[in-house]
Design an enzyme around this catalytic site. Structure first.
Site, PDB file in Angstrom:
ATOM      1  CG  HIS A 133      -9.247 -18.072  16.817  1.00 59.18           C
ATOM      2  ND1 HIS A 133      -9.114 -19.076  17.746  1.00 59.18           N
ATOM      3  CD2 HIS A 133     -10.150 -18.509  15.907  1.00 59.18           C
ATOM      4  CE1 HIS A 133      -9.887 -20.093  17.388  1.00 59.18           C
ATOM      5  NE2 HIS A 133     -10.530 -19.762  16.273  1.00 59.18           N
ATOM      6  CG  ASN A 144       6.418   7.845 -17.399  1.00 65.34           C
ATOM      7  OD1 ASN A 144       6.636   8.943 -16.920  1.00 65.34           O
ATOM      8  ND2 ASN A 144       5.316   7.556 -18.067  1.00 65.34           N
ATOM      9  NE  ARG A 198      -0.513   6.998 -16.048  1.00 62.09           N
ATOM     10  CZ  ARG A 198      -0.488   5.752 -16.478  1.00 62.09           C
ATOM     11  NH1 ARG A 198      -1.483   5.288 -17.190  1.00 62.09           N
ATOM     12  NH2 ARG A 198       0.534   4.969 -16.218  1.00 62.09           N
ATOM     13  CE  LYS A 249     -12.209  -0.037  -4.205  1.00 64.71           C
ATOM     14  NZ  LYS A 249     -11.861  -0.863  -5.298  1.00 64.71           N
TER      15      LYS A 249
END
Ligand code: F6R
Length: 606
Positions: free
Chosen positions: A503, A99, A27, A484
């Site tokens: 452009h 947390n 995580r 990614k």
């Protein structure tokens, strides 16, 4: 981001806590710690580094069968041992892991300091330990309630008290906590991955709920001390689904799983008879469905890019005006919430703070939100009025792959469902169903070309900057491709509409700036090929992700062919080579693919 584990039972707690923390490493975190109670005495071990350093530093004498642990993602103060959790009260009696973010930590710290408390860290969490310790309540439960009543912000927390050595008290508001019920032992974690290897019998704490866990079980209660009788449910996720197995990286394991995970999201949802998608979880009958006048998709990062792809599908197939917006922006601009708009929250983890708060804002204003969410029982899934679970299985690599593909498939199902109560004919519906059925095998075909894509990726890995271009259906694909690539290769990668090149961005094209172009076989193919010629004329190296029938003429380009599906569904497949390009470029560069620097799998703070 931050992770919590806790254990109470008959086993030695420290090794279990360390294993649990290792399971949460994916995580993202930067420091870690554990606290264990033995004979009414708390011992704490913390590090400003990784879980393996904590493991190496574990003293021989660290026995105790009750404890809490934490992986921290620095928000208030740097990643140092002093800032790592658990935090303790001045007398060492109370230990807390937390947390979330305490918004009024500044004023609470000042108040505690004025009362003579010496604060030993820079964190917001430390105030909790002192507040619990300073409560005059008899029980730990009441002391935690007292402390939490002083707090503004979000929390998932676990509290140990030397005076109550049989229990851990938990509280949840905006940050998940799961209780795992074992045989005369109880596990707690903020993420299922740290629980399923011990037990599949779980309770997800609700927002605003508290719990006491002991070796013999748990009780849950509200802020007013009213018991909420919660019955554990069985989770289907096997522990093996979280393991790396023989793969070098989770990211590769997960993109290789896509043929099977794509089958899972489609299973039972394709209705040939009526040429539609069966989505009972949306909780929308035909009349409510027809009353929808707009669709607004919200999500963050890659989920937002897939949301853009999904909004296009909805607009194209259901002819309902639809667009996507980053949830992180949406929630701060005082959005107008309209009762005839269907809001769609899209999230792999179901815990992304910005998406969750956007959902809450919509609901507060009376809007109707459905979720496209992967993690069952997650905060976003629970906050929505209905939804479509993505069934991609656990995703561990920070760079999302299979969950994104299933999000895109989820949007295709939603577009079909919305379209079929409007003007999409049954024949058109059946055409799309056939297309969707072909997707898993077509992903398999793309994965079989991994070696060729890998050699193209190696060629790109030397670049310091890249463009990803596409237009209309190809543009979200290009955006996700750039995302990614930059995430794991750390090369600057930027997405543009190919129509916008002239452009401005064309000024940068030259031999040192490669472009990855998404060129589907659709009504814009000639225009897209025209843009490629303009790049080639300026010596810009080209990689073209396209369909076998597309004629690139004399163009000098590396070509990646993707199997053709129905025009509306092609973007789903065109995204897959983008994952492989990013993975193999990062591999060539020797990066930590599963845990890219500065990124977390689940962004639970704003
Ligand atoms: C990119 C990536 C992130 C997530 C974003 C939202 O590979 O994984 O951009 O898409 O953080 O996360 P979820 O989908 O969990 O809400």
């Amino acid at each position: 981001m931050c992770g919590i584990v806790a254990y109470v039972g008959k086993q030695d707690a420290a090794p279990l806590l360390l294993d649990g923390l290792a399971q949460l490493e994916y995580r993202g975190y930067d420091s870690a710690g554990i606290a264990v109670l033995n004979a009414g005495h708390a011992k704490v071990l913390r590090t400003g580094g990784r879980v393996r350093e904590l493991r190496a530093a574990l003293p021989k004498r660290f026995a105790g069968s009750i404890g809490i642990g934490h992986t921290r993602w620095a928000t208030h103060g740097p990643a140092t041992e002093a800032n790592a959790h658990p935090h303790r009260s001045s007398d060492g009696r109370i230990s807390v892991v937390h947390n979330g973010i305490i918004d009024n930590a500044g004023s609470l710290r000042a108040e505690l300091a004025a009362a003579g408390v010496t604060l030993t860290s820079d964190t917001d969490t430390e105030v909790l330990a002192h507040l619990v310790a300073r409560s005059t309540a008899e029980t730990l439960e009441d002391a935690v309630l007292d402390a939490v009543s002083r707090i503004e912000g979000t929390y998932g927390l676990a509290v140990l008290d030397e005076r109550h050595p049989d229990r851990i008290v938990l509280a949840r508001s905006g940050s998940p906590l799961i209780i795992g019920v074992g045989n005369r032992e109880t596990h707690v974690a903020s993420d299922l991955s740290a629980i399923v290897r011990h037990t599949t019998s779980v309770v997800h704490l609700e927002d605003g709920e508290f719990a006491t866990v002991t070796a013999s079980g748990f009780t849950t209660f509200t802020r007013d001390r009213v018991n909420t009788s919660r019955t554990p449910t069985e989770v289907a996720e096997a522990a093996g689904n979280f393991e790396l197995g023989a793969h070098q990286h989770y990211m590769r394991k997960e993109f290789l799983e896509q043929p099977a995970s794509a089958q899972s999201v489609l299973r039972g949802r394709l209705e040939d008879r009526f040429g539609t998608a069966r989505l009972d979880g949306l909780n929308l009958d035909a009349r409510a469905n027809r009353a929808i006048r707009r669709v607004k998709v919200i999500g963050c990062g890659s989920a937002y890019y897939v949301g853009q792809l999904g909004a296009q599908m909805i607009e194209e197939l259901a002819r309902i005006p639809a667009d996507a917006e980053p949830a992180s922006e949406f929630r701060y601009r005082n959005p107008i919430i309209d009762s005839t708009t269907l809001y769609v929250a899209v999230s792999q983890s179901g815990e992304t703070a910005d998406t969750l708060f956007a959902v809450e804002e919509i609901k507060r204003k009376g809007g109707q939100v459905v979720g496209l969410v992967n993690v069952v029982g997650s905060s976003i899934a629970r906050a929505c009025d209905g939804g479509v679970y993505l069934h991609a299985g656990p995703e561990i690599a920070v760079a999302s792959t299979k969950a994104l593909t299933n999000m895109a498939l989820g949007f295709a199902l939603l577009a079909l469902n919305l379209g079929r109560v409007r003007d999409l004919s049954i024949a058109e519906g059946r055409r799309l169903i056939e297309g969707l059925r072909a997707v898993p095998e077509q992903i398999e075909q793309i994965l079989r070309t991994e070696d060729e894509i890998a050699s193209v990726a190696k060629g790109l890995s030397g670049a310091s900057s890249l463009f990803f271009i596409g237009r209309v259906r190809g543009y979200p694909v290009a955006r996700e491709g750039a995302q990614k690539f930059k995430e794991i290769s750390y090369c600057h990668a930027e997405a543009y509409q190919s129509s916008e090149l002239k452009h401005g961005p064309l000024a940068l094209i030259g031999e040192s700036l490669p472009t990855v172009a998404v060129v589907p076989q659709d009504e814009l193919v000639q225009r897209n090929v025209g843009a490629l010629h303009e790049i080639a004329a300026r010596n810009g190296p080209l990689v073209v992700v396209t369909h076998p029938g597309v004629d690139l003429g004399e163009l000098r380009a590396s070509r990646i062919d993707v199997p053709k599906n129905e025009i509306e569904l092609d973007p789903i497949l065109l995204t897959v080579p983008m994952q492989l390009l990013a993975y193999h470029a990062a591999l060539a560069l020797g990066h930590d693919i599963d845990k890219p620097r500065n990124l977390a799998k689940s962004v639970t703070v704003e």
